[in-house]
Design a protein around this motif. Structure first.
Motif, PDB file in Angstrom:
ATOM      1  N   LEU A  75       0.876  -1.212   0.122  1.00  0.00           N
ATOM      2  CA  LEU A  75      -0.158   0.125  -0.054  1.00  0.00           C
ATOM      3  C   LEU A  75       0.941   1.314  -0.011  1.00  0.00           C
ATOM      4  O   LEU A  75       1.840   1.003   0.595  1.00  0.00           O
ATOM      5  N   HIS A  76       0.626   2.137  -0.926  1.00  0.00           N
ATOM      6  CA  HIS A  76       1.313   3.427  -0.904  1.00  0.00           C
ATOM      7  C   HIS A  76       0.309   4.573  -1.175  1.00  0.00           C
ATOM      8  O   HIS A  76      -0.808   4.449  -1.530  1.00  0.00           O
ATOM      9  N   ASP A  77       0.938   5.940  -1.348  1.00  0.00           N
ATOM     10  CA  ASP A  77       0.217   6.951  -1.563  1.00  0.00           C
ATOM     11  C   ASP A  77      -0.869   7.176  -0.739  1.00  0.00           C
ATOM     12  O   ASP A  77      -1.798   7.571  -1.336  1.00  0.00           O
ATOM     13  N   MET A  78      -0.614   6.817   0.480  1.00  0.00           N
ATOM     14  CA  MET A  78      -1.838   7.157   1.451  1.00  0.00           C
ATOM     15  C   MET A  78      -1.994   8.364   1.810  1.00  0.00           C
ATOM     16  O   MET A  78      -1.167   9.116   2.089  1.00  0.00           O
ATOM     17  N   GLN A  79      -3.278   8.930   1.724  1.00  0.00           N
ATOM     18  CA  GLN A  79      -3.654  10.033   2.348  1.00  0.00           C
ATOM     19  C   GLN A  79      -4.980  10.010   3.205  1.00  0.00           C
ATOM     20  O   GLN A  79      -5.608   9.271   2.710  1.00  0.00           O
ATOM     21  N   MET A  80      -5.026  10.558   4.391  1.00  0.00           N
ATOM     22  CA  MET A  80      -6.222  10.509   5.265  1.00  0.00           C
ATOM     23  C   MET A  80      -6.465  11.809   5.891  1.00  0.00           C
ATOM     24  O   MET A  80      -5.603  12.703   6.087  1.00  0.00           O
ATOM     25  N   ASP A  81      -7.843  11.643   6.022  1.00  0.00           N
ATOM     26  CA  ASP A  81      -8.256  12.719   6.949  1.00  0.00           C
ATOM     27  C   ASP A  81      -9.741  12.433   7.685  1.00  0.00           C
ATOM     28  O   ASP A  81     -10.264  11.449   6.888  1.00  0.00           O
ATOM     29  N   THR A  82     -10.020  13.259   8.616  1.00  0.00           N
ATOM     30  CA  THR A  82     -11.165  12.994   9.195  1.00  0.00           C
ATOM     31  C   THR A  82     -12.313  13.865   8.545  1.00  0.00           C
ATOM     32  O   THR A  82     -11.906  14.619   7.873  1.00  0.00           O
ATOM     33  N   LEU A  83     -13.751  13.298   8.652  1.00  0.00           N
ATOM     34  CA  LEU A  83     -14.747  14.237   8.185  1.00  0.00           C
ATOM     35  C   LEU A  83     -14.613  15.463   9.309  1.00  0.00           C
ATOM     36  O   LEU A  83     -14.450  15.309  10.490  1.00  0.00           O
ATOM     37  N   ALA A  84     -14.874  16.691   8.662  1.00  0.00           N
ATOM     38  CA  ALA A  84     -15.020  17.839   9.555  1.00  0.00           C
ATOM     39  C   ALA A  84     -16.120  17.920  10.591  1.00  0.00           C
ATOM     40  O   ALA A  84     -15.945  18.349  11.600  1.00  0.00           O
ATOM     41  N   SER A  85     -17.149  16.976  10.283  1.00  0.00           N
ATOM     42  CA  SER A  85     -18.370  16.992  11.020  1.00  0.00           C
ATOM     43  C   SER A  85     -18.400  15.918  11.985  1.00  0.00           C
ATOM     44  O   SER A  85     -19.147  15.925  12.907  1.00  0.00           O
ATOM     45  N   ASP A  86     -17.292  14.839  11.742  1.00  0.00           N
ATOM     46  CA  ASP A  86     -17.152  13.832  12.612  1.00  0.00           C
ATOM     47  C   ASP A  86     -15.648  13.185  12.586  1.00  0.00           C
ATOM     48  O   ASP A  86     -15.390  12.371  11.817  1.00  0.00           O
ATOM     49  N   PRO A  87     -15.117  13.617  13.630  1.00  0.00           N
ATOM     50  CA  PRO A  87     -13.544  13.210  13.951  1.00  0.00           C
ATOM     51  C   PRO A  87     -13.340  11.693  13.977  1.00  0.00           C
ATOM     52  O   PRO A  87     -12.601  10.928  13.891  1.00  0.00           O
ATOM     53  N   ASP A  88     -14.606  10.852  14.105  1.00  0.00           N
ATOM     54  CA  ASP A  88     -14.545   9.461  14.286  1.00  0.00           C
ATOM     55  C   ASP A  88     -14.578   8.754  12.893  1.00  0.00           C
ATOM     56  O   ASP A  88     -14.444   7.597  13.049  1.00  0.00           O
ATOM     57  N   VAL A  89     -14.812   9.624  11.809  1.00  0.00           N
ATOM     58  CA  VAL A  89     -14.890   9.009  10.585  1.00  0.00           C
ATOM     59  C   VAL A  89     -13.480   9.309   9.832  1.00  0.00           C
ATOM     60  O   VAL A  89     -13.471  10.586   9.688  1.00  0.00           O
ATOM     61  N   VAL A  90     -12.770   8.393   9.402  1.00  0.00           N
ATOM     62  CA  VAL A  90     -11.503   8.738   8.597  1.00  0.00           C
ATOM     63  C   VAL A  90     -11.631   8.135   7.431  1.00  0.00           C
ATOM     64  O   VAL A  90     -12.050   7.052   6.793  1.00  0.00           O
ATOM     65  N   ILE A  91     -11.560   9.134   6.156  1.00  0.00           N
ATOM     66  CA  ILE A  91     -11.223   8.708   4.851  1.00  0.00           C
ATOM     67  C   ILE A  91      -9.880   8.742   4.187  1.00  0.00           C
ATOM     68  O   ILE A  91      -9.373   9.566   4.522  1.00  0.00           O
ATOM     69  N   ALA A  92      -9.650   7.461   3.545  1.00  0.00           N
ATOM     70  CA  ALA A  92      -8.220   7.248   3.296  1.00  0.00           C
ATOM     71  C   ALA A  92      -8.293   6.887   1.693  1.00  0.00           C
ATOM     72  O   ALA A  92      -9.102   6.408   1.067  1.00  0.00           O
ATOM     73  N   THR A  93      -7.443   7.355   0.903  1.00  0.00           N
ATOM     74  CA  THR A  93      -7.090   6.936  -0.238  1.00  0.00           C
ATOM     75  C   THR A  93      -5.682   6.481  -0.408  1.00  0.00           C
ATOM     76  O   THR A  93      -4.842   6.871   0.110  1.00  0.00           O
ATOM     77  N   TYR A  94      -5.627   5.337  -1.165  1.00  0.00           N
ATOM     78  CA  TYR A  94      -4.289   4.685  -1.397  1.00  0.00           C
ATOM     79  C   TYR A  94      -4.367   3.838  -2.492  1.00  0.00           C
ATOM     80  O   TYR A  94      -5.080   3.588  -3.202  1.00  0.00           O
ATOM     81  N   LYS A  95      -2.864   3.442  -2.958  1.00  0.00           N
ATOM     82  CA  LYS A  95      -2.904   2.504  -4.203  1.00  0.00           C
ATOM     83  C   LYS A  95      -2.306   1.173  -3.564  1.00  0.00           C
ATOM     84  O   LYS A  95      -1.667   1.224  -2.460  1.00  0.00           O
ATOM     85  N   SER A  96      -2.443   0.028  -4.269  1.00  0.00           N
ATOM     86  CA  SER A  96      -1.735  -1.144  -3.986  1.00  0.00           C
ATOM     87  C   SER A  96      -1.009  -1.612  -5.127  1.00  0.00           C
ATOM     88  O   SER A  96      -1.216  -1.133  -6.216  1.00  0.00           O
ATOM     89  N   ASP A  97       0.141  -2.489  -4.897  1.00  0.00           N
ATOM     90  CA  ASP A  97       0.820  -3.027  -5.772  1.00  0.00           C
ATOM     91  C   ASP A  97       1.469  -4.150  -5.356  1.00  0.00           C
ATOM     92  O   ASP A  97       2.344  -4.271  -4.678  1.00  0.00           O
ATOM     93  N   MET A  98       0.572  -5.350  -5.657  1.00  0.00           N
ATOM     94  CA  MET A  98       1.065  -6.734  -5.066  1.00  0.00           C
ATOM     95  C   MET A  98       1.090  -7.578  -5.968  1.00  0.00           C
ATOM     96  O   MET A  98       0.482  -7.591  -7.278  1.00  0.00           O
ATOM     97  N   LYS A  99       1.428  -8.840  -5.715  1.00  0.00           N
ATOM     98  CA  LYS A  99       1.404 -10.173  -6.353  1.00  0.00           C
ATOM     99  C   LYS A  99       0.505 -10.947  -5.719  1.00  0.00           C
ATOM    100  O   LYS A  99       0.698 -11.343  -4.506  1.00  0.00           O
ATOM    101  N   LEU A 100      -0.123 -11.416  -6.802  1.00  0.00           N
ATOM    102  CA  LEU A 100      -1.007 -12.508  -6.292  1.00  0.00           C
ATOM    103  C   LEU A 100      -0.384 -13.945  -6.211  1.00  0.00           C
ATOM    104  O   LEU A 100       0.683 -14.395  -6.978  1.00  0.00           O
ATOM    105  N   ARG A 101      -0.795 -14.823  -5.455  1.00  0.00           N
ATOM    106  CA  ARG A 101      -0.273 -16.273  -5.532  1.00  0.00           C
ATOM    107  C   ARG A 101      -0.182 -16.960  -6.909  1.00  0.00           C
ATOM    108  O   ARG A 101       0.823 -18.037  -7.033  1.00  0.00           O
TER     109      ARG A 101
END
Length: 156
Positions: A75-101
């Motif tokens: 997982l990379h390029d992670m960006q996160m923030d909470t909602l202004a109206s609710d600090p218990d909700v976190v929105i995250a964007t990210y990318k993956s680059d993995m190898k499957l079995r």
């Protein structure tokens, strides 16, 4: 108070995604509520939309780790923030680059919604392009441009 809660929740989600990236299921268990919900609204066939409860969710993670994914999700390029109206909700964007079995390289982009409660993850909703995953797992799709249902003017 809410700035302190906001910071703690951002740290919690960072620790959680770090554990996910390493497939550290014990840490993920510790960071999840007993009634945690894992949701995949846009999932390929055979994937459950919701997994409810810590034990069931950890089993799903163990199956993915043991049978589907070979190593880290990278997982990379992670960006996160909470909602202004609710600090218990976190929105995250990210990318993956993995190898499957299977040996297939799998990359995707995600938007996730985490709901935090009492210092733990209570809900994890992951949005991603399920068609990319479906194809990486060997599924096939008819291209829309080949479909007779698509009006001629929209075909390439």
């Amino acid at each position: 108070m809410s700035d302190d809660r906001r910071g703690k929740n951002l740290d919690l989600v960072q620790a959680y995604t770090d554990a996910l990236n390493k497939w550290d299921i014990d840490t993920m268990r510790d960071l999840s509520t007993e009634d945690v919900v894992f949701e995949l609204p846009f999932r390929p066939p055979t994937f459950e939309r919701e997994t409810v409860g810590r034990d069931a969710y950890m089993e799903v993670l163990a199956q993915a780790r043991d049978h589907m994914i070979d190593g880290s999700e990278n997982l990379h390029d992670m960006q996160m923030d909470t909602l202004a109206s609710d600090p218990d909700v976190v929105i995250a964007t990210y990318k993956s680059d993995m190898k499957l079995r299977s040996g297939v390289q799998y990359t995707n982009e995600y938007i996730s919604r985490f709901v935090c409660r009492d210092g733990k993850i209570a809900r994890f909703v992951e949005y991603y392009d399920s068609i990319i995953l479906f194809r990486a797992l060997g599924g096939t799709l008819q291209e829309a441009e080949e479909s007779e249902l698509l009006p001629e003017g929209l075909r390439s």
